[in-house]
Design a protein around this motif. Sequence first.
Motif, PDB file in Angstrom:
ATOM      1  N   GLU A 242       0.930  -1.353  -0.096  1.00 17.65           N
ATOM      2  CA  GLU A 242       0.277   0.056   0.098  1.00 17.65           C
ATOM      3  C   GLU A 242       0.671   1.301   0.136  1.00 17.65           C
ATOM      4  N   LEU A 243       2.131   1.030   0.570  1.00 17.98           N
ATOM      5  CA  LEU A 243       3.015   2.262   0.519  1.00 17.98           C
ATOM      6  C   LEU A 243       3.667   2.460  -0.705  1.00 17.98           C
ATOM      7  N   ARG A 244       4.027   1.463  -1.511  1.00 22.70           N
ATOM      8  CA  ARG A 244       4.758   1.539  -2.409  1.00 22.70           C
ATOM      9  C   ARG A 244       4.338   2.597  -3.545  1.00 22.70           C
ATOM     10  N   GLY A 245       4.925   3.508  -4.220  1.00 17.08           N
ATOM     11  CA  GLY A 245       4.637   4.309  -4.994  1.00 17.08           C
ATOM     12  C   GLY A 245       3.984   5.426  -4.336  1.00 17.08           C
ATOM     13  N   ARG A 246       3.579   5.505  -3.023  1.00 19.96           N
ATOM     14  CA  ARG A 246       2.874   6.831  -2.321  1.00 19.96           C
ATOM     15  C   ARG A 246       4.080   7.543  -1.799  1.00 19.96           C
ATOM     16  N   SER A 247       3.847   8.846  -1.848  1.00 16.43           N
ATOM     17  CA  SER A 247       4.779   9.848  -1.134  1.00 16.43           C
ATOM     18  C   SER A 247       4.673   9.846   0.320  1.00 16.43           C
ATOM     19  N   TYR A 248       5.705   9.979   0.934  1.00 18.76           N
ATOM     20  CA  TYR A 248       5.717  10.163   2.402  1.00 18.76           C
ATOM     21  C   TYR A 248       4.678  11.078   3.023  1.00 18.76           C
ATOM     22  N   LEU A 249       4.901  12.322   1.971  1.00 20.06           N
ATOM     23  CA  LEU A 249       4.151  13.648   2.204  1.00 20.06           C
ATOM     24  C   LEU A 249       2.686  13.221   2.214  1.00 20.06           C
ATOM     25  N   ASP A 250       2.174  12.321   1.201  1.00 20.57           N
ATOM     26  CA  ASP A 250       0.776  12.190   1.350  1.00 20.57           C
ATOM     27  C   ASP A 250       0.233  11.644   2.713  1.00 20.57           C
ATOM     28  N   ILE A 251       1.283  10.833   3.410  1.00 23.95           N
ATOM     29  CA  ILE A 251       0.504  10.446   4.654  1.00 23.95           C
ATOM     30  C   ILE A 251       1.078  11.171   5.725  1.00 23.95           C
ATOM     31  N   THR A 252       1.827  12.262   5.538  1.00 21.31           N
ATOM     32  CA  THR A 252       1.928  13.369   6.676  1.00 21.31           C
ATOM     33  C   THR A 252       0.755  14.076   7.111  1.00 21.31           C
ATOM     34  N   HIS A 253       0.645  14.462   8.331  1.00 23.04           N
ATOM     35  CA  HIS A 253      -0.547  15.082   8.567  1.00 23.04           C
ATOM     36  C   HIS A 253      -0.485  16.530   7.860  1.00 23.04           C
ATOM     37  N   ASP A 255      -1.246  19.109   8.757  1.00 28.40           N
ATOM     38  CA  ASP A 255      -0.768  20.622   9.396  1.00 28.40           C
ATOM     39  C   ASP A 255       0.978  20.624   9.267  1.00 28.40           C
ATOM     40  N   ASP A 256       1.431  19.260   9.322  1.00 27.05           N
ATOM     41  CA  ASP A 256       2.772  19.315   9.195  1.00 27.05           C
ATOM     42  C   ASP A 256       3.481  19.410   7.725  1.00 27.05           C
ATOM     43  N   ARG A 257       2.483  19.270   6.826  1.00 31.05           N
ATOM     44  CA  ARG A 257       3.029  19.126   5.480  1.00 31.05           C
ATOM     45  C   ARG A 257       3.702  20.336   5.060  1.00 31.05           C
ATOM     46  N   PRO A 258       3.242  21.454   5.156  1.00 32.33           N
ATOM     47  CA  PRO A 258       4.205  22.417   4.605  1.00 32.33           C
ATOM     48  C   PRO A 258       5.529  22.420   5.096  1.00 32.33           C
ATOM     49  N   ARG A 259       5.682  22.275   6.278  1.00 33.94           N
ATOM     50  CA  ARG A 259       7.174  22.171   6.931  1.00 33.94           C
ATOM     51  C   ARG A 259       7.885  20.849   6.261  1.00 33.94           C
ATOM     52  N   SER A 260       7.363  19.891   6.116  1.00 30.11           N
ATOM     53  CA  SER A 260       7.854  18.617   5.615  1.00 30.11           C
ATOM     54  C   SER A 260       8.273  18.893   4.073  1.00 30.11           C
ATOM     55  N   LEU A 261       7.324  19.697   3.308  1.00 30.65           N
ATOM     56  CA  LEU A 261       7.680  19.908   1.945  1.00 30.65           C
ATOM     57  C   LEU A 261       8.798  20.802   1.729  1.00 30.65           C
ATOM     58  N   GLU A 262       8.915  21.860   2.554  1.00 35.39           N
ATOM     59  CA  GLU A 262      10.004  22.792   2.547  1.00 35.39           C
ATOM     60  C   GLU A 262      11.148  22.120   2.817  1.00 35.39           C
ATOM     61  N   TYR A 281       2.313  11.631  11.354  1.00 33.47           N
ATOM     62  CA  TYR A 281       1.876  11.039  10.159  1.00 33.47           C
ATOM     63  C   TYR A 281      -0.020  10.475  10.516  1.00 33.47           C
ATOM     64  N   VAL A 282      -0.630  10.191   9.269  1.00 33.11           N
ATOM     65  CA  VAL A 282      -2.032   9.907   9.624  1.00 33.11           C
ATOM     66  C   VAL A 282      -1.944   8.281   9.140  1.00 33.11           C
ATOM     67  N   ARG A 283      -2.296   7.385  10.155  1.00 38.07           N
ATOM     68  CA  ARG A 283      -2.088   6.099  10.023  1.00 38.07           C
ATOM     69  C   ARG A 283      -3.077   5.661   9.263  1.00 38.07           C
ATOM     70  N   LYS A 284      -3.207   4.421   8.449  1.00 38.84           N
ATOM     71  CA  LYS A 284      -4.354   4.064   7.698  1.00 38.84           C
ATOM     72  C   LYS A 284      -5.671   4.162   8.360  1.00 38.84           C
ATOM     73  N   SER A 285      -5.703   3.882   9.903  1.00 33.36           N
ATOM     74  CA  SER A 285      -6.765   3.953  10.355  1.00 33.36           C
ATOM     75  C   SER A 285      -7.450   5.406  10.562  1.00 33.36           C
ATOM     76  N   GLY A 286      -6.524   6.403  10.299  1.00 36.46           N
ATOM     77  CA  GLY A 286      -7.007   7.748  10.409  1.00 36.46           C
ATOM     78  C   GLY A 286      -6.455   8.530  11.633  1.00 36.46           C
ATOM     79  N   LYS A 287      -5.925   7.712  12.388  1.00 40.68           N
ATOM     80  CA  LYS A 287      -5.187   8.180  13.531  1.00 40.68           C
ATOM     81  C   LYS A 287      -3.752   8.903  13.622  1.00 40.68           C
ATOM     82  N   ALA A 288      -3.720  10.052  14.080  1.00 40.31           N
ATOM     83  CA  ALA A 288      -2.354  10.758  13.941  1.00 40.31           C
ATOM     84  C   ALA A 288      -1.445  10.219  14.895  1.00 40.31           C
TER      85      ALA A 288
END
Length: 722
Positions: A242-253, A255-262, A281-288
Amino acid sequence: MHDSGMPPKPDLRPAGEPFSPAAGIPDQAIEAAMKARSTQQALLVEVNAALAAAVDAEEVLSQILALLTDRIRLINAAIYLLDVERGELRCIAQAGHLNLEPFRKLQMDGPGLVAWAARSREGAYAADVSEDPRYLAVDPRAKAEYAVPLVVGSTLVGVLDIQSAHVDGIRAVTRKLIDQFASQAAMAIERSELYKKLRASEQRFRSVFEQSPLGVALCDLEGRFFETNTALTQALGYDAGELRGRSYLDITHPDDRPRSLENSNSLRAGAADHFTLDQRYVRKSGKAIWCNTMVSLVRDSAGKPAYLLLIIQDTAEQRQAEEERARLQEQLFQAQKMQALGTLAGGVAHDFNNLLGVILGYVSLVRTRLTPEDPMQETVARMEQSANRAAELTHQLLEFSRQEKPLLQPLEIGKVLSSVLTMVTQTFDRRIRVEARVPPELPWVAGDPGQLELAILNLCINARDAMREGGPLSLEASAVTLEPGLLPPDAQGPPGRYVRVVIRDSGAGMEPEVLQRVFEPFFTTKQAGKGSGLGLAMVYGIVSRHGGFIGVRSQPGRGSEFILHLPVVSPPEQSAVEEAPLAAEHGTGTVLVVDDEPLMLSFAADAARELGYEVLAAEDGARARAVASSYTGRIDIILLDMIMPGDGWAETLHALQALSPQARVIVTSGYSSVRESRRALAEGAAAFIGKPYTIDALARILKVVRPAGPGRSVNPPPSRTA
Ligand SMILES: Nc1ncnc2c1ncn2[C@@H]1O[C@H](COP(=O)(O)OP(=O)(O)OP(=O)(O)O)[C@@H](O)[C@H]1O
Ligand SMILES: [Mg+2]
């Protein structure tokens, strides 16, 4: 990276069929190759191609040796690999029917053409083995043998050995072909060895990668996962697919994405080689979940960015532990602050209370000397009012600051609550709807009913003040058990059974800055003259001294909630002592006043004299005893201050009772509560009066312990006089 981790093995055979020389290299071609150089080259080219593609050389070499023996009409062909450390030559590929088992390993310094070729690094040809002293008899059929060293650059890799059943059966042209094949085979062997080492190393690294307790992933430069380990998939709750091919930024919360992207961008731009972030990170269950993330840029051998290495560590536990530590520290800090303030306030209040006692006393004395028509009456009344208000304040301060534990008795909190409810419903604005939820069968708590009533009433008054427009005010009580791991954030007591009292209003609520300071003495947001800021400090002091704790929750505009926890105790066996009722009037007799505060002493003396009594005064225990012994049998009442320097007041009390057994003792104290009066009575005093007191109050108490007329039997002196 290849899926299996290994390039496909070359197969000389047509798919699905066992090896057959005819299938790969036709008979006629080999015949021709034996004759014509160009055809020999063709054979070599094919053999070389197979070798070049070979990863596992041993398997391919065995097949090629089989081809050679068949076509060149040899009886044996073998390849030996050099083991430098052991000085051995080990057979790794073989064709022919000879059982080579006893000769699988040859010593470098041993007999035979193979060892000789290895030592000399030269081809060794025995045209007639029976004539050659180097020959080691392995196969009785062998008549000619040719051994060629396998060399890459200047390194000896092994030896190729062939045998013919005919004397001089290996002609020069064949030997030349074999020589060329040998140099290709040497390279193939070396490559194969390197490959094996690489594979072992890759396996080692893979197990490190897989077994790492930290989540590890490899991502392309866009941050898309292509390799993930188990710790990472477990932490994030996705499986590797499920993770292969997805960016880690996709599953970053988000609110934290802009900083991570920068940070990722500056990594890609070459501004940094790695960065570390605490992000969710947002887990598959939706929990951060909070993770410490380190991203490093990995470059290829030419220094070009190749991929990203991501290492993540789930920090939930760590964060929780840190928050818990911070909470405990804050709690400790608050407790220390309150204690320091308490000591300070207590010191001031005690002195102040004594001074007030004097003021109030003299004011009341002055009033008794004025005629009702005197123009000063009103002025004096105002002075008395202010002094009374001041006395109330110092009393609150003393309540907050007292360090000792109060004398607690088992009580039903329901009774305390209903007496507060009566006061509140009768006096508060009608727009405040008081709602009580107090179950009838609550467990008992240990407490001083007066103090608890005061505390809860104060909370209600604050609630009222916060509800200018009215609204619901609720009072709730319930029994709770606080489990060790589930203490509320504001709990300062040990786990156990408590009665929880919640006072909730729907008023203005509080800003965080206010909320933080509510329990500080003198902290108030009310107008000057409207609030002293002592209410909650006193509540805090009372609740703490009851072994309980108090917490508050509030949001601006959403009302406030004060939560009290009082420890549960078992119900009582006997009921409490009642205090003596009081009455007022002038009297006669001799009063000994004992107080270390000179002003208080002179006020009490003046007041008693004003009331018609003979007065003796002493400023400490020793002098009081001296007076008592010189006035034996003539002292009727002793007015004794509870807090005196020198010997304890109780000792003084007992000594004075021994010297004047007929005298009735009245104990006085600045801490005017049920507790002090009970202590005084327990030590043998006839009555107790709290400071500051007015002349009227003094008159009443003196009258109670020494009623006019015959007999002094209203309250007989206790037998305890020793
Ligand atoms: N229920 C409440 N809702 C909103 N604010 C509150 C509430 N209770 C207390 N406060 C805030 O906390 C402050 C301190 O309260 P505290 O009872 O100690 O003093 P006070 O009420 O100002 O004065 P005092 O009680 O001595 O007359 C108040 O001034 C008020 O700002
Ligand atoms: Mg208040």
